[in-house]
Structure formats: C-alpha cells, structure tokens
Design an enzyme around this catalytic site. Structure first.
Site: not given
Length: 495
Positions: A237, A265, A356
């Site tokens: 991330y 995403d 996800h």
C-alpha cells in the site's frame, strides 16, 4: 525505568485516570482516551489491566513509539506479580473455548468451506467480521466465487495421465502449485502467531507467500520465519509519504523479496458494513453523543489501520518505483482489460486481476470474468509476452485453479481460506488446505487429460455463459424490510 505492580495499575481505572499494560509496559492513556480511533469503550474494557491480547492483533508493532509521546510510558510491569493475578474468563472467551474443544478433527476437513465453517465458530466476533466482510451488499464478494460456476469443463479421455506434474514457475520462481498465499491483513486476529503461520506452511508445501503491508507481524518477523530458498513477494500500500514507501521497498528488496505488488484499488477503502457494524456495536451510544471529539470511530478495523494510503497514486508513479527497485513490479487490483494493457505499456512485469476480494467497490467484476478478455487485449497489443497475469478472489476448489490457468492466468492468489484454516488449526490447518488444493487440482488435471501446466489450454473450458449475472443471491433483507408493513412503535404511531 520503574517497576510497577499490578495492584498499582488496577487503581487507575477511570476515564479521568486510566492506565493499561501492553507488552509488559504500563501506559497512562488518560489524555489519549478521547482521541483513540478505535473508540473509548475498548480501552475502558482493559482499564487497570493487561490489554496486550486486544492490542496486538490490530496494531502494528511500533505504533506506540510512532504516535504516542514517550512520557505516556510510566514503566514496566512486575511480570512475576502479573502472572499471579487470576484470569477471569469472559462469556465470549468461554464460548470460543468450548467451540474449540468441539472442533472436528483436521482429517474431517474435506474442502475449503469446511475450514470456513469451523473458523466462524471459533473466531471472536470482530475477527470474523473483519475477515468475512465485503463491500456494501457483498454482491461482488459472492460473485467472485459464483462466476466460476458459469465455466464448464471439456474433459478429454484416453490420454496417458499416470504421471501428473502440478509444479510451475511464477515470476521466475519454481512452486509446487500455480497458486500463492495472497496478502491479507491482521493475521493475529485469527492466530497468536499471525502471518508467520502462513510462512511456515508455505515453506513446508513449497508455496509462494505474498507478505502484506498491514500484517500483524512485522515484515522482518515474517521474513525471518522463511526458509533459505523460500520465495516471498511484497504487497505494497503506497504511503502518502513516499520516503516511507521507498525505505520499505528498498528494505524488502534487501531481504530477498522476488516481486513487488502495488495495490491500486484502494485510494479509499470500501464500506465493509459487517466490519463497521461490529466496530460500532462495541461503543456506548450515550458516550458517543457526549464526546466532542471529531475522530471517526465507527468504520471498523479496516479503516482504522489504513488511513496512510495515498489516493494520488497514478500511472506516472510506476517510473518512480522502477527507479528505486529491481524487483519485478506488478499492479494488483486491475479490473478492466484496458488497465492491464496500460500496466504493460508503463513497463510493469504483470498484473493481478482483483476486486480486493469484493471488499472495495460492490458490483465490480470478478477477476475470472475479465481474465479471457484481458488476455485477448494484451495479445492484440502485442504485450502478452513476458507479462504475467494473476487473479485472486473466489478461488475455493482445484477446478477453479484449473479454469484460471486455462484462460491464461499464470497463477491464482488465495486469501480468506488460508486465514480460516490458520485460525482454526494453525500451521497444520494451512498445510492441510494446501494438500486439499493439491489433490483436487491434480485430480482435475488427470480427468481433463493433461499432465503438465503447459498443456492446459483455453479450449478445455466453455465460457459462453461467463457474462451472465443471473445467479441466485441471498434475499436483500436490508432493502425489503424498508417496504414491509410494520406495526408502528412509540412516537411513530402518532404520525
């Protein structure tokens, strides 16, 4: 640093004077209490007590040092005296203990769904809510698996399938199966050892593990638990502070990571309402009303740990990542063929088609649905060579793995099933689940008339119905209840 007795800590158990014990240290959280992102009630629950068991699964190991002033640490707890303090079992703890005592034997686990059923009974409510939740009405989460049901197999017979080899190469690393343990956060919600459990099982079964940014264990703990030749990838991330991301990426490369998977995403986390509801249920509504703080505390574990993610991440950043690492760079969270093509054009080595786990945008397509058209789009542009496509989401059977490989995937990522196996049975559970996937996949290969991964071709599957979205979904009670005639209650009867 002074040594503090448990009796002294126990005296400080009010909102105006609250001490807690975390990892053998005593902290004065009086001033921090109103601003705690997780709400006041969870801290008050452990006022004057040892809060380590509640703290550890949710928080990164260094969060206290990063966010609290040094003076809040008052000293160390008297460990010997603390060990003599009687433990009082709560009703929740008793329920979980009894559920664990009644768990089926591990040899009674016949598929991934069995592990999920057991995990639901032995996990704490907040852990189950976090692991199992999807976005909004959870349509995409269910569709991830349902979509595989619209793909049918075309078996070939009279083929010598005595010897079947399920091994393959992913990003240059050999693995026993075309699947990997994908990145999932907060492993310690399910098991005290957290992601290290997955590392050990992956090592024993020769499977690749993707290490999550938001792990309960530290990155180095996970890497240290790996074998000398074990392949691990890093899921990233991207931090709003790029220096933090650069330092992390460079360190990961120095520790031997074989791939960098940049999650794209999640510029904003989806509404995982099951997780949010569980979080809100822990709070006292009267207390929330009385508190003037503007901290948003009702959004669940997911948002509480992810506020650092940079929403400005864009394609132009790929060049910067290429400048700071030699690891293969893949974009995780691709949901259209167009973006897969862009990833190749910007110099990435591959993509992960993923929504996800259905946890971000509800009604985003399942990865298996867009896999074939993604491969076609890459081929049209001449970008399919030396570019690896992976998928994750909804893979629950060896036949699911086969279908993905047939449609062009290099491999598949599996997340929740391994969390459930880990939560219920630890390392042994994860290894058992990997064994089940191995046996199922080998059986499907044999019954389909193939002996090597390279022999699995698109013509072996029928995808004519892949775009149909008429599969049955659970009744939408949330919406339906709004239109039911109900007996008015209280002040409503006066309207």
């Amino acid at each position: 640093m002074s040594i503090i007795s448990p009796e002294e800590v126990a005296k400080h158990n009010t909102k105006n004077d609250i001490w807690v014990i975390i990892h053998g240290k005593v902290y004065d959280l009086t001033k921090f209490l109103p601003e705690h992102p997780g709400g006041q009630k969870i801290i008050m629950k452990y006022a004057g007590k040892d809060a380590t068991s509640a703290f550890e699964p949710i928080h990164p190991p260094d969060i206290i040092q990063r966010f609290l002033a040094p003076e809040v640490c008052l000293g160390s707890i008297d460990a010997e005296a603390l060990s003599k303090v009687p433990k009082i079992e709560t009703e929740e703890e008793k329920k979980i203990r009894l559920a664990r005592e009644k768990m089926p034997r591990i040899d009674e686990m016949y598929n991934s769904f069995d592990f999920e059923t057991v995990a639901k009974s032995v996990l704490k409510p907040d852990a189950w809510a976090y692991y199992s939740s999807g976005a909004d009405d959870e349509i995409s989460m269910r569709e991830n698996h349902n979509a595989f049901h619209r793909i049918w197999l075309r078996p070939r017979v009279m083929v010598n399938v005595k010897n079947v080899d399920t091994s393959t190469t992913m990003l240059g690393s050999r693995t026993s199966l075309p699947l990997y343990i994908t990145a999932t956060a907060l492993g310690k919600l399910g098991h005290a050892e957290g992601e290290v459990v997955l590392t050990k099982a992956a090592k024993n079964r020769d499977i690749i593990q993707m290490i999550p940014t938001l792990a309960s264990c530290s990155f180095d703990e996970i890497v240290d638990a790996a074998g000398p030749d074990q392949t691990q990838w890093l899921q990233l991330y991207v931090n709003g502070n790029r220096e933090v991301s650069e330092k992390f990426v460079r360190h990961a490369e120095s520790r031997g990571m074989k791939g960098l998977f940049i999650t794209a995403d999640a510029p904003q986390l989806g509404r995982r309402e099951k997780d949010m509801r569980q979080k809100y249920s822990q709070e006292d509504p009267d207390e929330i009303a009385r508190t003037s703080t503007t901290v948003n505390r009702d959004e669940g574990a997911a948002r509480a740990i992810s506020s650092f993610i940079d929403p400005s991440l864009c394609w132009d950043d790929v060049a910067w990542f290429k400048s700071i690492t030699k690891m293969p760079i893949l974009i995780k969270g691709i949901q259209t063929p167009e973006d897969a093509v862009l990833a190749a054009k910007y110099g990435c080595q591959g993509v992960v088609l993923s929504n996800h786990g259905g946890r971000q945008l509800d009604f985003a397509p399942s990865s298996i649905e867009i896999l074939a058209e993604t491969m076609e789009a890459l081929k049209r542009e001449g970008l399919d060579k030396n570019f690896e496509v992976y998928i994750d989401g909804g893979v629950r059977r060896g036949s699911d793995v086969f279908k993905a490989i047939a449609l062009g995937a290099k491999g598949v990522g599996i997340g929740r099933p391994f969390l459930y196996a880990m939560s219920a049975y630890g390392v042994e559970g994860v290894e058992k689940l990997l064994e089940l996937f191995q046996n199922e996949f080998e059986m499907v290969m044999r019954l389909m008339g193939v002996t090597r991964i390279e022999d699995i071709k698109p013509e072996m599957v029928d995808i004519r119905n892949i775009k149909d979205h008429f599969v049955a979904n659970p009744v939408d009670h949330l919406a339906n209840a709004s239109y039911e005639r109900m007996q008015p209650r209280g002040n409503l009867s006066k309207l």
